[in-house]
Design an enzyme around this catalytic site. Sequence first.
Site, PDB file in Angstrom:
ATOM      1  N   ASP A 164      17.007   4.621  49.188  1.00 46.66           N
ATOM      2  CA  ASP A 164      15.819   5.446  48.984  1.00 46.66           C
ATOM      3  C   ASP A 164      15.861   6.029  47.588  1.00 46.66           C
ATOM      4  OD1 ASP A 164      13.494   7.174  49.536  1.00 46.66           O
ATOM      5  OD2 ASP A 164      13.922   6.697  51.624  1.00 46.66           O
ATOM      6  N   HIS A 218       9.940   4.138  47.214  1.00 48.79           N
ATOM      7  CA  HIS A 218      11.238   4.714  47.585  1.00 48.79           C
ATOM      8  C   HIS A 218      12.401   3.923  46.980  1.00 48.79           C
ATOM      9  CE1 HIS A 218       9.869   7.930  50.206  1.00 48.79           C
ATOM     10  NE2 HIS A 218       9.044   7.103  50.825  1.00 48.79           N
ATOM     11  N   GLU A 253       4.735   4.636  51.924  1.00 43.88           N
ATOM     12  CA  GLU A 253       4.566   5.654  50.878  1.00 43.88           C
ATOM     13  C   GLU A 253       4.780   5.100  49.468  1.00 43.88           C
ATOM     14  OE1 GLU A 253       5.675   9.709  53.216  1.00 43.88           O
ATOM     15  OE2 GLU A 253       7.392   8.602  52.478  1.00 43.88           O
ATOM     16  N   GLU A 291      16.753  14.819  54.943  1.00 45.55           N
ATOM     17  CA  GLU A 291      16.574  15.742  53.816  1.00 45.55           C
ATOM     18  C   GLU A 291      17.271  17.082  54.106  1.00 45.55           C
ATOM     19  OE1 GLU A 291      14.135  13.895  55.081  1.00 45.55           O
ATOM     20  OE2 GLU A 291      12.712  13.251  53.546  1.00 45.55           O
TER      21      GLU A 291
HETATM   22  C1  ACM Z   1       8.453   7.438  56.751  1.00 44.75           C
HETATM   23  O1  ACM Z   1       8.663   8.431  57.472  1.00 44.75           O
HETATM   24  N1  ACM Z   1       8.120   7.579  55.478  1.00 44.75           N
HETATM   25  C2  ACM Z   1       8.541   6.094  57.293  1.00 44.75           C
END
Ligand code: ACM
Length: 757
Positions: free
Chosen positions: A194, A265, A329, A471
Amino acid sequence: MKKLLLPVLFLLVSPAFAQVNISPMPVELKEGKGNFVLDKSTLIKLDSRDQQKTAELFNEYLQAVYGFRLKIFAGSDAVPTSANKIVFRYQRLAPQVDGIYAMDISARELLIKAPFNNGLFYGMQTLIQLLPLQKPATASLVIPQVQIKDYPRFAYRGMHLDVARHYFPMSFLKKYIDYLAYHKFNNFHWHLTDDQGWRIEIKKYPLLTSIGSCRAQTLAGRYGSDKYDGKKYCGFYTQEEVKQLVKYAADRYINVIPEIEMPGHGVAALSAYPYLGCTRGPYKVYETWGVTDDVFCAGNDSTFTFLQNVIDEVIALFPSKYIHIGGDECPKTKWKSCPLCQARIKAEHLKDEHELQSYFIQRMEKYINAKGRSIIGWDEILEGGLAPNATVMSWTGEHGGIAAAKQQHNAIMTPGAWCYFDHSQSRNEDSLTIGGYLPLEKVYGYEPVPKELNAEEAKYILGAQANLWTEYIDNPSKVQYMLFPRMTALSEVLWSPKEKRSWEGFEQRLPGIMDRYKLWNVRYSTAYYDLQPTVVPAEGNGISWKLDTKNTNGHIIYTKGETQNASFNYTGPLLISATGTYSAALEDGDHKVISNWVKQSFSLNKASGKKVTFKTEPNKSYSGSGGFSLVDGVQNKVGMPKSSEFLGWLGKDMEAVIDLEKETAISNIILHAFEQPGSWIYRPSEVTFYSGNNGADFTEIEKISTVTGSRNLIYRTDHAVKARYIKVMAKNYGVIPIGQAGAGTAAWMFADEIEVN
Ligand code: ACM
Ligand code: ZN
């Protein structure tokens, strides 16, 4: 004498009532009368050496928890006579569902039957759950005589772990696999790369780990804060370790699905090899959360060469049929201004950057398919057209899974509202989480097959999975806390027949389930037993504070103000009639406080508890308690409001009318709004206040189009008026412009409270 006898008698007979507490709940379970007593003299008898591994894993469990192991005999071994034995036997069973097993327990024999080894393994997991929930004083384990036939409802039963935001050591990953095995999950989705770190060794690209696995520092506190911890953070898994984990999981009938994120990402990879990005860098491994515009360049063929080489090594390490390539994203900002990306759009006759994303995914899919594997992608891979053989992992809601199934593509359901285990379990969460609210009951109630699908389409729903993004989870103990007991609830959603699922039944088993967590030495959340405060409309018009608990060992007390000296027994919702703070807690029979104190501040004004109507209702994902949420006296002055306390409109304006019930002298009106651009929540572009006396005709008081400050926003008019009705119009920010988070989509607008003074 009698008094003394009773407890002794109870102890003697209690094993006969050994509680059967199995999660996930088996398909068929018949309870008999007697017991099977497992002790050091019990033998394990196998049909074949092929069953040895499962028997050994059972021994490892016995050793770790109860301190002894059993002798194993296989095939033609001469078996000594023993008091009793556990027998593994290959046997065909109906229905022919992968994973089926049956169990038959008598005093002398504990028989586990299955056509294949995975069924025997699941039978062994059920046996583990029939063992005593408390460690007995002697090595004599009383197992109730039960008959079981059992098989899974869904073929895909997954758990995910993000090791990019935070790294977890191999020793813990093995435990994580154990937790999956205990609950009969069969897929571990390993989120390996990521923006914040690249965590898998790729021999061809050593900088991925020497540079990409380290970030200089990490955001401290909540997303949006500007504090960093100043500490370098590193970690990756060698290919040897990856192989070890894949083998460890395979021994437990768990497939490991690696996720290599693209085209978004990917900043950790870009930091190591800047030629992979549209601007060629420099990039640095991301130190905060959220989404960044820096993504893999889709116009440069070197990007594909790189990713294909990475995939080659990944495929060699993971036997999984599925390779997850992310796809979520991915902002298109950099692609819009990149000459190579624009040239690609032209050369491939693509309509726009969304089709470029589709081109990217399809090109990688073709490569992966040619290697005999299939791709999974997050639901954004539907953008601009789905790759031909792709499985969609539906996370932004259920719609991605629905769309995939309707296009005859397989789907795995992981919708945030039910499956994101990084969300809070409690409304008064005492640890930092990403937010949201996903209580145990909601997980248990999840139905993976969306009702929009007919029976034929429903076959494309392979199953579901919970995701654990890390996170705000930086250590194994917190992982456990976020997992349990929600993971146990999800296991039942995925394995047990729909008609067998009962929330009340699960609630009754919960104390036993928690005893088992103690046996496993895992931390778990007791949020289920928390004091549950809610702010609700009082009868007539007004505000009340309601308190609930499932804890039967305590009663609720409350106090007005912050001091907990004078407290009163709670007997029902408290009518809130003045500004101030209330506190409440649970107390036991000896007046000892046994919970945290929960606090709620109320700020009352002329609009509090009055009727609010909307021209456009808020979005159903953020609908709180409807109009009441705007006048419930709860104002969020700092930080992220709780999701129950704000209302959200997606791309739409808010038009709220408050009926003050009689003509009222007003000196000011305030709208409390909220913004968090990283989450696509943008401030209203304009707020207009109106007054009126019949509920239909309104006169503008003031229009406000600028507001200072950020996050918790205050729009205020100080023009004195007299009116019965107040109208507040808040104009949505609209389509999010290029260069901002969520560019190209409609903005969310969040309102928290309307104050009339
Ligand atoms: C995600 O939670 N961005 C897959
Ligand atoms: Zn580019």
